[in-house]
Design an enzyme around this catalytic site. Structure first.
Site, PDB file in Angstrom:
ATOM      1  N   ARG A 125       0.815  -1.204   0.000  1.00  0.00           N
ATOM      2  CA  ARG A 125       0.000   0.000   0.000  1.00  0.00           C
ATOM      3  C   ARG A 125       0.843   1.246   0.000  1.00  0.00           C
ATOM      4  O   ARG A 125       0.529   2.231  -0.634  1.00  0.00           O
ATOM      5  CB  ARG A 125      -0.897  -0.031   1.242  1.00  0.00           C
ATOM      6  CG  ARG A 125      -1.497   1.287   1.601  1.00  0.00           C
ATOM      7  CD  ARG A 125      -2.777   1.116   2.354  1.00  0.00           C
ATOM      8  NE  ARG A 125      -3.639   0.191   1.674  1.00  0.00           N
ATOM      9  CZ  ARG A 125      -4.508  -0.628   2.288  1.00  0.00           C
ATOM     10  NH1 ARG A 125      -4.616  -0.608   3.588  1.00  0.00           N
ATOM     11  NH2 ARG A 125      -5.253  -1.448   1.592  1.00  0.00           N
ATOM     12  N   TYR A 126       1.911   1.241   0.775  1.00  0.00           N
ATOM     13  CA  TYR A 126       2.771   2.417   0.912  1.00  0.00           C
ATOM     14  C   TYR A 126       3.984   2.235   0.013  1.00  0.00           C
ATOM     15  O   TYR A 126       4.346   1.113  -0.329  1.00  0.00           O
ATOM     16  CB  TYR A 126       3.214   2.570   2.361  1.00  0.00           C
ATOM     17  CG  TYR A 126       2.082   2.822   3.326  1.00  0.00           C
ATOM     18  CD1 TYR A 126       1.496   4.078   3.425  1.00  0.00           C
ATOM     19  CD2 TYR A 126       1.600   1.809   4.141  1.00  0.00           C
ATOM     20  CE1 TYR A 126       0.460   4.320   4.318  1.00  0.00           C
ATOM     21  CE2 TYR A 126       0.568   2.040   5.038  1.00  0.00           C
ATOM     22  CZ  TYR A 126       0.005   3.292   5.124  1.00  0.00           C
ATOM     23  OH  TYR A 126      -1.008   3.516   6.005  1.00  0.00           O
ATOM     24  N   ARG A 129       7.109  -0.001   1.933  1.00  0.00           N
ATOM     25  CA  ARG A 129       6.956  -1.099   2.907  1.00  0.00           C
ATOM     26  C   ARG A 129       5.745  -1.954   2.557  1.00  0.00           C
ATOM     27  O   ARG A 129       4.798  -1.481   1.941  1.00  0.00           O
ATOM     28  CB  ARG A 129       6.828  -0.555   4.326  1.00  0.00           C
ATOM     29  CG  ARG A 129       5.739   0.492   4.521  1.00  0.00           C
ATOM     30  CD  ARG A 129       6.136   1.414   5.683  1.00  0.00           C
ATOM     31  NE  ARG A 129       5.091   2.356   6.072  1.00  0.00           N
ATOM     32  CZ  ARG A 129       4.855   3.505   5.459  1.00  0.00           C
ATOM     33  NH1 ARG A 129       5.548   3.847   4.394  1.00  0.00           N
ATOM     34  NH2 ARG A 129       3.916   4.322   5.902  1.00  0.00           N
ATOM     35  N   CYS A 138      -4.632 -17.442  14.847  1.00  0.00           N
ATOM     36  CA  CYS A 138      -4.378 -16.695  16.073  1.00  0.00           C
ATOM     37  C   CYS A 138      -4.671 -17.611  17.252  1.00  0.00           C
ATOM     38  O   CYS A 138      -5.462 -18.542  17.147  1.00  0.00           O
ATOM     39  CB  CYS A 138      -5.293 -15.472  16.152  1.00  0.00           C
ATOM     40  SG  CYS A 138      -4.788 -14.137  15.059  1.00  0.00           S
ATOM     41  N   CYS A 142      -9.813 -12.020  18.485  1.00  0.00           N
ATOM     42  CA  CYS A 142     -10.298 -10.736  18.993  1.00  0.00           C
ATOM     43  C   CYS A 142     -11.642 -10.447  18.341  1.00  0.00           C
ATOM     44  O   CYS A 142     -11.770 -10.514  17.121  1.00  0.00           O
ATOM     45  CB  CYS A 142      -9.331  -9.614  18.639  1.00  0.00           C
ATOM     46  SG  CYS A 142      -7.664  -9.864  19.246  1.00  0.00           S
ATOM     47  N   CYS A 145     -11.540  -7.803  15.558  1.00  0.00           N
ATOM     48  CA  CYS A 145     -10.553  -7.981  14.482  1.00  0.00           C
ATOM     49  C   CYS A 145     -11.006  -7.291  13.206  1.00  0.00           C
ATOM     50  O   CYS A 145     -12.131  -7.480  12.750  1.00  0.00           O
ATOM     51  CB  CYS A 145     -10.350  -9.465  14.203  1.00  0.00           C
ATOM     52  SG  CYS A 145      -9.116  -9.773  12.921  1.00  0.00           S
ATOM     53  N   ARG A 147      -9.825  -7.962  10.360  1.00  0.00           N
ATOM     54  CA  ARG A 147      -9.873  -9.012   9.335  1.00  0.00           C
ATOM     55  C   ARG A 147     -10.868 -10.095   9.745  1.00  0.00           C
ATOM     56  O   ARG A 147     -10.671 -11.275   9.475  1.00  0.00           O
ATOM     57  CB  ARG A 147      -8.480  -9.613   9.124  1.00  0.00           C
ATOM     58  CG  ARG A 147      -7.479  -8.539   8.768  1.00  0.00           C
ATOM     59  CD  ARG A 147      -6.168  -9.060   8.193  1.00  0.00           C
ATOM     60  NE  ARG A 147      -5.307  -7.916   7.958  1.00  0.00           N
ATOM     61  CZ  ARG A 147      -4.152  -7.697   8.584  1.00  0.00           C
ATOM     62  NH1 ARG A 147      -3.695  -8.574   9.464  1.00  0.00           N
ATOM     63  NH2 ARG A 147      -3.455  -6.616   8.332  1.00  0.00           N
ATOM     64  N   ASP A 306     -12.122   0.193  12.911  1.00  0.00           N
ATOM     65  CA  ASP A 306     -12.449   0.125  11.478  1.00  0.00           C
ATOM     66  C   ASP A 306     -13.936  -0.133  11.241  1.00  0.00           C
ATOM     67  O   ASP A 306     -14.654  -0.561  12.141  1.00  0.00           O
ATOM     68  CB  ASP A 306     -11.628  -0.984  10.812  1.00  0.00           C
ATOM     69  CG  ASP A 306     -10.175  -0.594  10.649  1.00  0.00           C
ATOM     70  OD1 ASP A 306      -9.890   0.614  10.486  1.00  0.00           O
ATOM     71  OD2 ASP A 306      -9.315  -1.500  10.694  1.00  0.00           O
ATOM     72  N   ASP A 343      -7.653   4.382   9.768  1.00  0.00           N
ATOM     73  CA  ASP A 343      -7.209   3.672   8.573  1.00  0.00           C
ATOM     74  C   ASP A 343      -8.296   3.892   7.524  1.00  0.00           C
ATOM     75  O   ASP A 343      -9.433   3.463   7.700  1.00  0.00           O
ATOM     76  CB  ASP A 343      -6.993   2.185   8.890  1.00  0.00           C
ATOM     77  CG  ASP A 343      -5.839   1.598   8.094  1.00  0.00           C
ATOM     78  OD1 ASP A 343      -5.558   2.129   6.987  1.00  0.00           O
ATOM     79  OD2 ASP A 343      -5.231   0.613   8.535  1.00  0.00           O
ATOM     80  N   LYS A 350      -3.243   4.751   6.751  1.00  0.00           N
ATOM     81  CA  LYS A 350      -3.482   5.369   8.055  1.00  0.00           C
ATOM     82  C   LYS A 350      -3.382   6.887   7.960  1.00  0.00           C
ATOM     83  O   LYS A 350      -2.387   7.400   7.471  1.00  0.00           O
ATOM     84  CB  LYS A 350      -2.460   4.839   9.049  1.00  0.00           C
ATOM     85  CG  LYS A 350      -2.567   3.350   9.259  1.00  0.00           C
ATOM     86  CD  LYS A 350      -1.462   2.837  10.171  1.00  0.00           C
ATOM     87  CE  LYS A 350      -1.453   1.336  10.221  1.00  0.00           C
ATOM     88  NZ  LYS A 350      -0.930   0.728   8.994  1.00  0.00           N
TER      89      LYS A 350
END
Ligand code: PLP
Length: 460
Positions: A125-126, A129, A138, A142, A145, A147, A306, A343, A350
């Site tokens: 995206r950037y 990086r 996981c 969470c 999450c 995702r 999000d 984001d 972000k």
């Protein structure tokens, strides 16, 4: 916060109930914790001594069918059973029927990670990086999450062949100087496998740093073993970002895990998500950031929640985050203050949103306010001689001393500010007004005026 006898007893009771063959002896074995992760409501009820009504059970089962449950015995042991409904650990780990309410504007993939993915596992995206998803699993799911669409999809760890695609992409993309290992949780990988990935990355000359994003210090601190840390320290410069959301998560065990990582010279950061009912309070956040820096963890980001499907009950207004940041800046150590970010839906990345301190200015002075409400001025220099920058660093009096000719392309707002570029504005692709002006079809903007067509709303 030392571990109390009551804590120990509660853990032993949970351990023995999960594993009659000596669970409490194996409590600190992370693989034991994984094998005994709680994945169903009856076990949860039995361990905490709570009972849900038949009506509630029905709603919870419907939620679980869509978004599964997994919580490590360790993380479960942090729940205060007497007031579980308001417990920050319970709220982050236990399903709620409201997860099935999809609100207008909610999105399965709000960050468009799947669209910015040149090869499986990579989000690029950037400019410099990439995010590299090396694990699909996981230890704990969470509830917040981002995702969430993928949680419990298929619990598997990609094999070497699958990861080779991502590694090849990084190898073949010299602008990538920073690789973030994400997931799932990268520390779900066995030490040897992670060692292999890190070694592959170390061997790529243009990769300058690697970061690991993991929630293990929070939800399964026993994963941070001496062996793991001994392996990680062979891959410097390596950074670790973790995900504490509430001061109650900082326990004796998690502090030991953080100390091991920090002692291995790994700089530690933390990303917190602002969650309604969990941590949307300036005092809680202040306590959290203080506990973090005490444990050598630098609060890095505070995320606005999000717009993923199933998260609406966790979302707070942006104003709540502003209030929290306002209560930190100036009031406490600068290094305890995270950057508050949203984001951007659609994949914009972000975006920092911080309170405004610059109140006004003219060519002579700027007017500022501080955290106390003091309004003050800073006088601009009379002497400053602007230097026209043509990006010819070899002839500039500022001695950057470039090694070879480094190509550098200014991008976005940076480009508008650059002396050497004559772009004067950024215009969304398909701008109707400019399309009419050039008369040759939509979006054909005059380059001298339009700079570059960048923003593509609706793409995301
Ligand atoms: C967050 C993120 C990064 C890293 O962003 P930093 O601001 O450098 O921490 C990189 N790629 C993606 C897709 C991200 O979401």
């Amino acid at each position: 916060m030392p571990t109390t006898l009551a804590d120990e007893e509660r853990r032993a009771a949970i351990a023995d109930r999960l594993d009659e063959t000596g669970g409490s002896e194996r409590w600190r074995d992370w693989r034991w914790q994984l094998r005994h992760a709680i994945r169903d409501i009856p076990t949860f009820e039995a361990l905490l001594g709570v009972r849900f009504s038949a009506h509630e059970r029905g709603r919870l089962d419907a939620t679980l069918a869509r978004f599964p449950l997994s919580i490590t015995p360790y993380y479960l042991s942090l729940i205060d059973a007497k007031d579980y409904a308001n417990d920050p650990v319970f709220l982050q780990a236990f399903p709620r029927a409201s997860e099935l309410e999809v609100m207008p504007g909610d999105m399965a993939d709000p960050l468009a990670e799947d669209k910015d993915s040149p090869v499986a596992g990579i989000t690029h995206r950037y400019p410099d990086r990439v995010l590299f998803q090396v694990s699909n699993v996981c230890s704990m799911y969470c509830r917040h999450c981002t995702r969430k669409r993928k949680v419990g999809d298929r619990d598997f760890i990609p094999g070497r062949d699958a990861l080779k695609e991502g590694l090849d992409y990084i190898r073949g993309t010299p602008v990538v100087r920073d690789v973030l290992l994400s997931g799932g949780d990268p520390l779900m990988l066995a030490d040897g496998y992670l060692d292999w990935i890190l070694s592959e990355l170390d061997a790529i000359p243009h990769v300058e740093i690697v970061r690991i994003g993991t929630r293990m210090p929070v939800v399964l601190p026993y994963r941070i073993t001496d062996e793991l840390v001994a392996m990680l320290r062979r891959h410097h410069p390596l950074w670790v970002n973790t995900h504490f959301n509430h001061p109650r998560e900082i326990t004796a065990s998690s502090r030991r895990a953080l100390a091991r990582l920090a002692d291995a010279g790994i700089p530690l950061g933390n990303q917190t998500v602002l969650l309604a009912g969990v941590n949307d309070c300036p005092r809680i956040m202040r306590r959290l950031v203080h506990r973090l820096v005490q444990n050598r963890v630098r609060p890095y980001y505070l995320y606005q929640c999000d717009m993923s499907e199933g998260l609406s009950h966790f979302r707070t207004p942006v104003g709540k985050g502003m209030e929290i940041i306002e209560s930190l800046i100036g009031h406490t150590s600068g290094l305890a203050v995270p950057t508050y970010v949203i984001d951007a839906p659609g994949g914009g990345g972000k975006i920092p949103v911080m309170p405004q301190y610059l109140i006004s200015w003219n060519t002579n002075k700027v007017v500022l306010r501080n955290f106390e409400g003091v309004i003050t001025t800073y006088k601009e220099p009379d002497q400053y001689r602007p230097v026209f920058c043509n990006r010819n660093c070899e002839e500039c009096r500022l001695s950057l001393r470039l090694e070879g000719a480094e190509e550098y392309q200014a991008l976005g707002i940076e480009r508008l500010l650059a002396d050497h570029d004559d772009a004067v504005s950024l215009v969304p692709a398909g701008n109707e007004r400019l399309g009419r002006r050039s008369g040759n079809g939509a979006g054909e903007a005059d380059p001298a005026e339009a700079g570059e067509a960048e923003d593509v709303p609706g793409e995301g």
